[in-house]
Design an enzyme around this catalytic site. Structure first.
Site, PDB file in Angstrom:
ATOM      1  N   CYS A 281       0.804  -1.229   0.000  1.00  0.00           N
ATOM      2  CA  CYS A 281       0.000   0.000   0.000  1.00  0.00           C
ATOM      3  C   CYS A 281       0.832   1.271   0.000  1.00  0.00           C
ATOM      4  O   CYS A 281       0.300   2.377   0.134  1.00  0.00           O
ATOM      5  CB  CYS A 281      -0.968  -0.003   1.175  1.00  0.00           C
ATOM      6  SG  CYS A 281      -2.244  -1.260   1.006  1.00  0.00           S
TER       7      CYS A 281
ATOM      8  N   HIS B  65     -13.063  10.757  -7.042  1.00  0.00           N
ATOM      9  CA  HIS B  65     -12.052  10.857  -8.103  1.00  0.00           C
ATOM     10  C   HIS B  65     -10.924  11.831  -7.773  1.00  0.00           C
ATOM     11  O   HIS B  65     -10.313  12.413  -8.663  1.00  0.00           O
ATOM     12  CB  HIS B  65     -12.688  11.166  -9.464  1.00  0.00           C
ATOM     13  CG  HIS B  65     -13.373   9.961 -10.040  1.00  0.00           C
ATOM     14  ND1 HIS B  65     -14.614   9.554  -9.622  1.00  0.00           N
ATOM     15  CD2 HIS B  65     -12.971   9.063 -10.966  1.00  0.00           C
ATOM     16  CE1 HIS B  65     -14.955   8.451 -10.280  1.00  0.00           C
ATOM     17  NE2 HIS B  65     -13.974   8.137 -11.094  1.00  0.00           N
TER      18      HIS B  65
ATOM     19  N   GLU C 267     -13.446   0.500   2.983  1.00  0.00           N
ATOM     20  CA  GLU C 267     -12.366   0.730   2.019  1.00  0.00           C
ATOM     21  C   GLU C 267     -12.374  -0.377   0.970  1.00  0.00           C
ATOM     22  O   GLU C 267     -11.967  -0.183  -0.165  1.00  0.00           O
ATOM     23  CB  GLU C 267     -11.027   0.745   2.770  1.00  0.00           C
ATOM     24  CG  GLU C 267      -9.981   1.595   2.115  1.00  0.00           C
ATOM     25  CD  GLU C 267      -8.709   1.678   2.937  1.00  0.00           C
ATOM     26  OE1 GLU C 267      -8.274   2.799   3.214  1.00  0.00           O
ATOM     27  OE2 GLU C 267      -8.142   0.629   3.301  1.00  0.00           O
TER      28      GLU C 267
HETATM   29 ZN   LIG Z   1      -5.676   2.072   0.478  1.00  0.00          ZN
END
Ligand SMILES: [Zn+2]
Length: 142
Positions: free
Chosen positions: A23, A71, A131
Site C-alpha cells: 500500500c 475521483h 475501504e
Molecule cells: Zn488504500
C-alpha cells in the site's frame, strides 16, 4: 431509540505517508460510506414530524461529502505529502489533489466525515467507511 442510515459511494486514490509494503503505492478504492443518525425521540411538528431527520437532507449532506473525495487523490498535508504532490504537479495530468491534515486511512477519514456531519447539525451517531467490501472502520463517540 431510533437510528436512520444512509449510504453513498465514491472512488478515490490515496497515498499513505510513511508506509512500507504493497500500500506504499498511490492506489485507489471504491469507498462505501454509511452514516447513522440517532435520536430518542421523533420530531413533533413541521416538515419532519415523525422523523429523526429528513432523508433528503441527510442524503444531500452525504453526497456533498462524497463529492469532496470522489475521483480525487488524497494526500496528507505534511512534508512527505507536499513533496509527492510537487512531483505530480509537474506532470501534465492535472491531478486533482486534496490535502488533509491526517494520514489518509479509513479511520481518520471516518472521523473527518463524522465531524463534518456533526458540524452541520446532524444527530450523528456513527460513520462506517468501507475501504473494500470486507474492510471498514466505524467511528462513533459513544
Ligand atoms: Zn488504500
Amino acid at each position: 431509540m431510533f437510528k436512520i442510515k444512509s449510504e453513498v459511494g465514491f472512488d478515490m486514490a490515496h497515498y499513505l505517508c510513511g508506509y512500507e509494503g504493497k500500500c506504499a503505492n498511490i492506489h485507489g478504492h471504491r469507498y462505501r460510506l454509511v452514516a447513522t443518525l440517532k435520536s430518542e425521540t421523533l420530531q413533533e411538528s413541521g416538515q419532519c414530524r415523525g422523523m429523526v431527520d429528513d432523508f433528503t437532507n441527510f442524503k444531500k449532506a452525504l453526497k456533498e461529502i462524497a463529492e469532496d473525495f470522489d475521483h480525487k487523490l488524497l494526500i496528507e498535508d505534511n512534508e512527505e505529502g507536499r513533496e509527492l504532490a510537487a512531483k505530480l504537479e509537474v506532470l501534465p495530468n492535472n491531478f486533482d489533489i486534496v490535502f488533509v491534515p491526517y494520514r489518509t486511512t479509513a479511520e481518520e477519514m471516518s472521523r473527518d466525515v463524522f465531524n463534518r456531519l456533526k458540524s452541520k447539525g446532524f444527530k450523528i451517531y456513527e460513520v462506517e467507511l468501507f475501504e473494500t467490501p470486507t474492510n471498514s472502520c466505524i467511528y462513533t463517540e459513544e
